[in-house]
Design a protein around this motif. Structure first.
Motif, short mmCIF file in Angstrom:
data_model
loop_
_atom_site.label_atom_id
_atom_site.label_comp_id
_atom_site.label_asym_id
_atom_site.label_seq_id
_atom_site.Cartn_x
_atom_site.Cartn_y
_atom_site.Cartn_z
N THR A 298 47.75 33.86 7.68
CA THR A 298 48.06 33.21 6.41
C THR A 298 48.84 34.18 5.53
O THR A 298 48.29 35.20 5.11
N ALA B 146 47.69 27.81 0.01
CA ALA B 146 46.98 28.15 1.24
C ALA B 146 46.19 26.97 1.80
O ALA B 146 46.11 26.79 3.02
N ARG C 206 46.55 25.60 5.58
CA ARG C 206 45.46 25.66 6.55
C ARG C 206 45.14 24.28 7.12
O ARG C 206 44.84 24.14 8.31
#
Length: 239
Positions: free
Chosen positions: A119, A129, A133
Motif C-alpha cells: 500500500t 487507502a 484495499r
C-alpha cells in the motif's frame, strides 16, 4: 465472486536475502585481473593471488577499477568472476521492472495473493487507502477462485501490488550496473530499495570489491521524479 480471506497489506520495504556468494572472490578477481598479463595457468595465477597481502590485492583492484568518472565507466571482465544469489520478496511491479536485466539468471514463483500486497503511503496520506484495499481484496478473491482450477491463468488476475518471490543469480559486474542504475533518484521506491539492498549485501561480504560501486544512491526521496520532470520542463521551455 466468492469472498476470500483478507490479505494484509505488506510494508513498502522489499525483502532481499543474500543466499550464496564466494568467500574467496577477492583473490579470484585479482587472479582474473592478472591472468591476461601472464603465461601461467589460471590455477597458478590464483595461487599467487591468494598468497598476496591484502593491501597488494586492494592496490591491484583499485588500479583495475580506475577513477570511474560516471556510472557508465564499468569495471572490466574480471568482475564477472564473483557470482551472488539473492532471494527477493517484493511487489510484482518491481519484479517486472527488474526482470528486464538480462545478464543474470532470474526465476520467479507463481504470481499469487499469498504474500500480501503493498500500500503506497501516499494513499494513506490522502485517505484513499480504504477503496484501494477493497479493490485489491476483490481482485484477490477472483484470483483465488480461478486458481482452484486454473492456477496458471489465475496469475493474470493478480494485481501488480501483490508480492512475488523470485531469485536472482548475478555476477559482480552486472550487479554494479543494476544497483547503480536502479537506485537512481528518479526510480520507483520499490525497486530502488531492492537495488540498495543488493549493493549493501555485496558491500558487507566483499567490501574491497564493492569499493568501486560509487554511484549507488542510498538516499530516500519523497518525490523521486520531481527533479527529472523539472529538467524536462526546462528543456521544453527552451525549445
Amino acid at each position: 465472486v466468492v469472498p476470500s480471506t483478507p490479505h494484509p497489506p505488506s510494508p513498502i520495504r522489499s525483502g532481499v536475502t543474500l543466499v550464496e556468494y564466494d568467500p574467496d572472490a577477492e583473490a579470484k578477481v585479482v587472479a582474473a585481473i592478472l591472468y591476461p598479463h601472464s603465461a601461467l595457468t589460471l590455477a597458478e595465477v590464483r595461487a599467487i593471488a591468494a598468497a598476496l597481502p591484502a593491501d597488494e590485492r586492494l592496490a591491484i583492484i583499485r588500479a583495475y577499477v580506475g577513477e570511474r568518472g560516471s556510472r557508465f565507466h564499468k569495471p572490466g571482465r574480471a568482475f564477472e568472476t564473483p557470482v551472488y544469489t539473492f532471494d527477493i520478496l517484493a511487489d510484482i511491479g518491481a519484479y517486472r521492472d527488474l526482470q528486464r536485466h538480462r545478464i543474470q539468471t532470474q526465476e520467479r514463483q507463481r504470481y499469487s495473493v499469498r504474500h500480501g500486497y503493498l500500500t503506497p503511503p501516499e494513499l494513506e496520506d490522502y485517505g484513499l487507502a480504504a477503496p484501494y484495499r477493497a479493490a485489491l481484496e476483490s481482485a484477490a478473491a477472483l484470483a483465488e477462485q480461478l486458481a482452484a482450477d486454473l492456477p496458471d491463468a489465475a496469475q493474470y488476475a493478480v494485481p501488480l501490488a501483490f508480492r512475488v518471490r523470485w531469485r536472482i543469480t548475478i555476477n559482480l559486474r552486472a550487479a554494479f550496473h543494476l544497483a547503480e542504475l536502479r537506485s537512481a533518484p528518479q526510480g520507483h521506491p520499490a525497486y530502488r530499495q531492492i537495488a540498495q539492498q543488493i549493493a549493501a549485501h555485496i558491500r558487507e561480504v566483499h567490501p574491497t570489491l564493492a569499493e568501486g560501486m560509487r554511484y549507488v544512491d542510498m538516499a530516500d526521496y519523497a518525490l523521486e521524479r520531481l527533479d527529472a520532470e523539472r529538467r524536462l520542463d526546462a528543456k521544453l521551455s527552451r525549445a
